[in-house]
Design a protein around this motif. Structure first.
Motif, PDB file in Angstrom:
ATOM      1  N   LYS A 138       0.832  -1.207   0.000  1.00 25.30           N
ATOM      2  CA  LYS A 138       0.000   0.000   0.000  1.00 25.30           C
ATOM      3  C   LYS A 138       0.864   1.255   0.000  1.00 25.30           C
ATOM      4  O   LYS A 138       0.591   2.208  -0.731  1.00 25.30           O
ATOM      5  CB  LYS A 138      -0.933   0.006   1.205  1.00 25.30           C
ATOM      6  CG  LYS A 138      -1.864   1.213   1.203  1.00 25.30           C
ATOM      7  CD  LYS A 138      -2.817   1.189   2.361  1.00 25.30           C
ATOM      8  CE  LYS A 138      -3.798   2.331   2.378  1.00 25.30           C
ATOM      9  NZ  LYS A 138      -3.414   3.572   1.814  1.00 25.30           N
ATOM     10  N   LEU A 139       1.927   1.243   0.813  1.00 22.14           N
ATOM     11  CA  LEU A 139       2.796   2.419   0.866  1.00 22.14           C
ATOM     12  C   LEU A 139       3.469   2.668  -0.477  1.00 22.14           C
ATOM     13  O   LEU A 139       3.566   3.818  -0.924  1.00 22.14           O
ATOM     14  CB  LEU A 139       3.852   2.243   1.961  1.00 22.14           C
ATOM     15  CG  LEU A 139       3.342   2.342   3.395  1.00 22.14           C
ATOM     16  CD1 LEU A 139       4.440   1.937   4.372  1.00 22.14           C
ATOM     17  CD2 LEU A 139       2.878   3.754   3.696  1.00 22.14           C
ATOM     18  N   ASP A 199       0.945   4.125  -2.925  1.00 23.97           N
ATOM     19  CA  ASP A 199       0.714   5.541  -2.629  1.00 23.97           C
ATOM     20  C   ASP A 199       1.898   6.392  -3.086  1.00 23.97           C
ATOM     21  O   ASP A 199       1.712   7.491  -3.612  1.00 23.97           O
ATOM     22  CB  ASP A 199       0.473   5.744  -1.131  1.00 23.97           C
ATOM     23  CG  ASP A 199      -0.830   5.112  -0.664  1.00 23.97           C
ATOM     24  OD1 ASP A 199      -1.701   4.834  -1.522  1.00 23.97           O
ATOM     25  OD2 ASP A 199      -0.980   4.904   0.560  1.00 23.97           O
ATOM     26  N   CYS A 200       3.102   5.878  -2.884  1.00 29.08           N
ATOM     27  CA  CYS A 200       4.294   6.638  -3.275  1.00 29.08           C
ATOM     28  C   CYS A 200       4.411   6.774  -4.798  1.00 29.08           C
ATOM     29  O   CYS A 200       4.903   7.779  -5.296  1.00 29.08           O
ATOM     30  CB  CYS A 200       5.550   5.978  -2.711  1.00 29.08           C
ATOM     31  SG  CYS A 200       5.806   6.328  -0.958  1.00 29.08           S
ATOM     32  N   GLU A 215       2.116   7.292  -6.802  1.00 29.97           N
ATOM     33  CA  GLU A 215       1.218   8.375  -7.203  1.00 29.97           C
ATOM     34  C   GLU A 215       1.602   9.709  -6.573  1.00 29.97           C
ATOM     35  O   GLU A 215       0.986  10.717  -6.870  1.00 29.97           O
ATOM     36  CB  GLU A 215      -0.221   8.026  -6.811  1.00 29.97           C
ATOM     37  CG  GLU A 215      -0.728   6.720  -7.394  1.00 29.97           C
ATOM     38  CD  GLU A 215      -0.757   6.717  -8.915  1.00 29.97           C
ATOM     39  OE1 GLU A 215      -1.036   7.771  -9.525  1.00 29.97           O
ATOM     40  OE2 GLU A 215      -0.500   5.643  -9.495  1.00 29.97           O
ATOM     41  N   SER A 216       2.619   9.709  -5.706  1.00 29.95           N
ATOM     42  CA  SER A 216       2.976  10.938  -4.987  1.00 29.95           C
ATOM     43  C   SER A 216       3.785  11.886  -5.868  1.00 29.95           C
ATOM     44  O   SER A 216       4.246  11.535  -6.960  1.00 29.95           O
ATOM     45  CB  SER A 216       3.778  10.593  -3.736  1.00 29.95           C
ATOM     46  OG  SER A 216       5.072  10.155  -4.096  1.00 29.95           O
ATOM     47  N   ALA A 230       8.727   4.750   0.341  1.00 29.70           N
ATOM     48  CA  ALA A 230       7.960   3.975   1.314  1.00 29.70           C
ATOM     49  C   ALA A 230       8.812   3.446   2.468  1.00 29.70           C
ATOM     50  O   ALA A 230       8.270   3.013   3.488  1.00 29.70           O
ATOM     51  CB  ALA A 230       7.279   2.801   0.625  1.00 29.70           C
TER      52      ALA A 230
END
Length: 149
Positions: free
Chosen positions: A86-87, A90-91, A93-94, A140
């Motif tokens: 998950k991390l 998310d990263c 897309e960061s 992450a």
């Protein structure tokens, strides 16, 4: 022992079948049923029933036979979810990984266009993918280890 002796011993071992591997001599018995047939004498049937009862009793005493409740509990247990996945998602897309993602997306579009037009691609996006994966992993790492402590 020289190398030639070694190879000749190996040859002798594998070239000639072992006398132990020969089939047993003699005919088959007609007094007992053949192996694998469902036939059994009344004595065998009685002994097998007694063995089955003893086995069931000993397993129940030792708790080896799971009940229906235990099976349901095992099915209801949730699998642990890896927070790294998950991390990293998310990263990716960061803002920190935006340049790497942009290069990967452009490459993927080019390759898909080549496949649609020519039926094959002249390049792949492995390098861009590894850059994006590296960026996501680096991003992450710190939050991941803070969660694991």
């Amino acid at each position: 022992m020289g190398i030639t002796d070694f190879f000749s011993d190996v040859w002798d071992t594998f070239a000639h079948p072992s006398p132990d591997a020969e089939a047993p001599k003699g005919g088959s018995s007609t007094e007992t049923p053949a192996a694998g047939t469902p036939e059994e004498s009344s004595e065998e049937a009685e002994v097998n029933k007694q063995d089955a009862v003893k086995s069931d009793e000993s397993q129940q005493e030792q708790g080896h036979i799971p009940s229906d409740d235990a099976e349901e509990e095992e099915e209801e247990e949730e699998e642990t979810v890896d927070p790294k996945d998950k991390l990293e998602a998310d990263c990716q897309e960061s803002k920190a990984c935006a340049p790497a993602k942009h290069h990967y997306d452009e490459c993927a579009e080019r390759v898909m266009g080549q496949i649609e037009n020519d039926g094959k691609a002249k390049e792949d996006c492995v390098e861009e993918f590894f850059h994006l994966a590296h960026c996501a992993t680096q991003c992450a790492a710190k939050p991941l280890f803070s969660q694991l402590k």
